[in-house]
Design a protein around this motif. Structure first.
Motif, PDB file in Angstrom:
ATOM      1  N   GLY A  10       0.813  -1.201   0.000  1.00 23.84           N
ATOM      2  CA  GLY A  10       0.000   0.000   0.000  1.00 23.84           C
ATOM      3  C   GLY A  10       0.843   1.246   0.000  1.00 23.84           C
ATOM      4  N   LEU A  11       0.195   2.362   0.320  1.00 17.70           N
ATOM      5  CA  LEU A  11       0.860   3.664   0.378  1.00 17.70           C
ATOM      6  C   LEU A  11       1.125   4.025   1.831  1.00 17.70           C
ATOM      7  CD1 LEU A  11       1.748   6.338  -0.963  1.00 17.70           C
ATOM      8  CD2 LEU A  11      -0.637   7.094  -0.763  1.00 17.70           C
ATOM      9  N   VAL A  12       2.348   4.417   2.127  1.00 16.94           N
ATOM     10  CA  VAL A  12       2.725   4.767   3.488  1.00 16.94           C
ATOM     11  C   VAL A  12       3.660   5.967   3.446  1.00 16.94           C
ATOM     12  CG1 VAL A  12       4.666   3.154   3.504  1.00 16.94           C
ATOM     13  CG2 VAL A  12       3.609   3.838   5.666  1.00 16.94           C
ATOM     14  N   GLN A  13       3.613   6.774   4.492  1.00 18.48           N
ATOM     15  CA  GLN A  13       4.514   7.921   4.569  1.00 18.48           C
ATOM     16  C   GLN A  13       5.908   7.475   4.997  1.00 18.48           C
ATOM     17  OE1 GLN A  13       2.704  10.871   7.152  1.00 18.48           O
ATOM     18  NE2 GLN A  13       1.860  11.936   5.372  1.00 18.48           N
ATOM     19  N   ALA A  14       6.889   8.219   4.572  1.00 18.60           N
ATOM     20  CA  ALA A  14       8.265   7.932   4.965  1.00 18.60           C
ATOM     21  C   ALA A  14       8.367   7.905   6.493  1.00 18.60           C
ATOM     22  CB  ALA A  14       9.202   8.981   4.396  1.00 18.60           C
ATOM     23  N   GLY A  15       9.113   6.917   6.981  1.00 24.39           N
ATOM     24  CA  GLY A  15       9.261   6.738   8.420  1.00 24.39           C
ATOM     25  C   GLY A  15       8.252   5.787   9.023  1.00 24.39           C
ATOM     26  N   GLY A  16       7.235   5.461   8.268  1.00 25.36           N
ATOM     27  CA  GLY A  16       6.181   4.594   8.770  1.00 25.36           C
ATOM     28  C   GLY A  16       6.476   3.123   8.571  1.00 25.36           C
ATOM     29  N   GLU A  89      12.956   5.375  -1.223  1.00 23.64           N
ATOM     30  CA  GLU A  89      13.681   4.437  -2.071  1.00 23.64           C
ATOM     31  C   GLU A  89      13.287   2.979  -1.841  1.00 23.64           C
ATOM     32  OE1 GLU A  89      14.980   6.830  -0.097  1.00 23.64           O
ATOM     33  OE2 GLU A  89      16.869   6.167   0.831  1.00 23.64           O
ATOM     34  N   ASP A  90      12.439   2.724  -0.853  1.00 22.98           N
ATOM     35  CA  ASP A  90      11.894   1.377  -0.667  1.00 22.98           C
ATOM     36  C   ASP A  90      10.691   1.126  -1.578  1.00 22.98           C
ATOM     37  OD1 ASP A  90      12.479   1.765   2.848  1.00 22.98           O
ATOM     38  OD2 ASP A  90      13.674   0.580   1.440  1.00 22.98           O
ATOM     39  N   THR A  91      10.245   2.146  -2.283  1.00 22.70           N
ATOM     40  CA  THR A  91       9.122   1.998  -3.194  1.00 22.70           C
ATOM     41  C   THR A  91       9.444   0.982  -4.278  1.00 22.70           C
ATOM     42  OG1 THR A  91       8.292   4.238  -2.817  1.00 22.70           O
ATOM     43  CG2 THR A  91       7.695   3.187  -4.904  1.00 22.70           C
ATOM     44  N   ALA A  92       8.589  -0.029  -4.407  1.00 22.71           N
ATOM     45  CA  ALA A  92       8.828  -1.113  -5.363  1.00 22.71           C
ATOM     46  C   ALA A  92       7.663  -2.095  -5.306  1.00 22.71           C
ATOM     47  CB  ALA A  92      10.123  -1.854  -5.024  1.00 22.71           C
ATOM     48  N   VAL A 122       6.189   4.485  -0.885  1.00 21.86           N
ATOM     49  CA  VAL A 122       6.541   5.290   0.280  1.00 21.86           C
ATOM     50  C   VAL A 122       6.625   6.746  -0.165  1.00 21.86           C
ATOM     51  CG1 VAL A 122       8.166   5.635   2.157  1.00 21.86           C
ATOM     52  CG2 VAL A 122       7.844   3.340   1.190  1.00 21.86           C
ATOM     53  N   SER A 123       5.789   7.573   0.408  1.00 24.81           N
ATOM     54  CA  SER A 123       5.763   8.993   0.049  1.00 24.81           C
ATOM     55  C   SER A 123       6.668   9.789   0.978  1.00 24.81           C
ATOM     56  CB  SER A 123       4.343   9.535   0.120  1.00 24.81           C
ATOM     57  OG  SER A 123       3.865   9.463   1.457  1.00 24.81           O
ATOM     58  N   SER A 124       7.273  10.816   0.407  1.00 19.42           N
ATOM     59  CA  SER A 124       8.212  11.646   1.193  1.00 19.42           C
ATOM     60  C   SER A 124       7.497  12.789   1.880  1.00 19.42           C
ATOM     61  CB  SER A 124       9.308  12.181   0.286  1.00 19.42           C
ATOM     62  OG  SER A 124       8.736  12.921  -0.768  1.00 19.42           O
TER      63      SER A 124
END
Length: 124
Positions: A10-16, A89-92, A122-124
């Motif tokens: 899914g979509l998660v904010q950076a740090g999450g 950068e973990d987006t994949a 992962v959104s910044s």
């Protein structure tokens, strides 16, 4: 026929955090090592983590060490990837994979079956 189904992306904010699951069928799950790979847009598939058949040995890519944890539940035929402190950068697309045997895999060549993947953004 081995069937691996990933879930939890899914979509998660950076740090999450985010937890991926993989349900396996068509194999004696407790006899095989399992792993996770990922592929970002425009890049080759890369190794993320692996776990031995008994769950007592694990291996991680340097890029995720200390942030990701692989685990398994042999009674439930599932393998998990707990991802913390996520970075853009973990987006994949993340893929679950079954090993060719019970030993801890050294690389992609030691895996025999793959799931369809689950998207992690992962959104910044």
């Amino acid at each position: 026929q081995v069937h691996l189904v990933e879930s939890g992306g899914g979509l998660v904010q950076a740090g999450g955090p985010l937890r991926l699951s993989c349900a396996a069928s068509g194999l004696t799950f407790s006899s095989f090592a399992m792993g996770w790979f990922r592929q970002a847009p425009g890049k080759e598939r890369e190794f993320v983590a692996a776990i031995r058949w008994d769950g007592l040995a694990t291996r991680y890519a340097d890029s995720v060490k200390g942030r990701f944890t692989i685990s398994r539940d042999n009674a439930a035929n599932k393998v998990y990837l707990q991802m913390n402190s996520l970075k853009p950068e973990d987006t994949a697309v993340y893929y679950c994979a079954a090993g060719k045997g019970g030993f801890l895999p050294a690389g992609e060549r030691d895996f025999a079956s793959w799931g369809q993947g689950t998207q992690v953004t992962v959104s910044s």
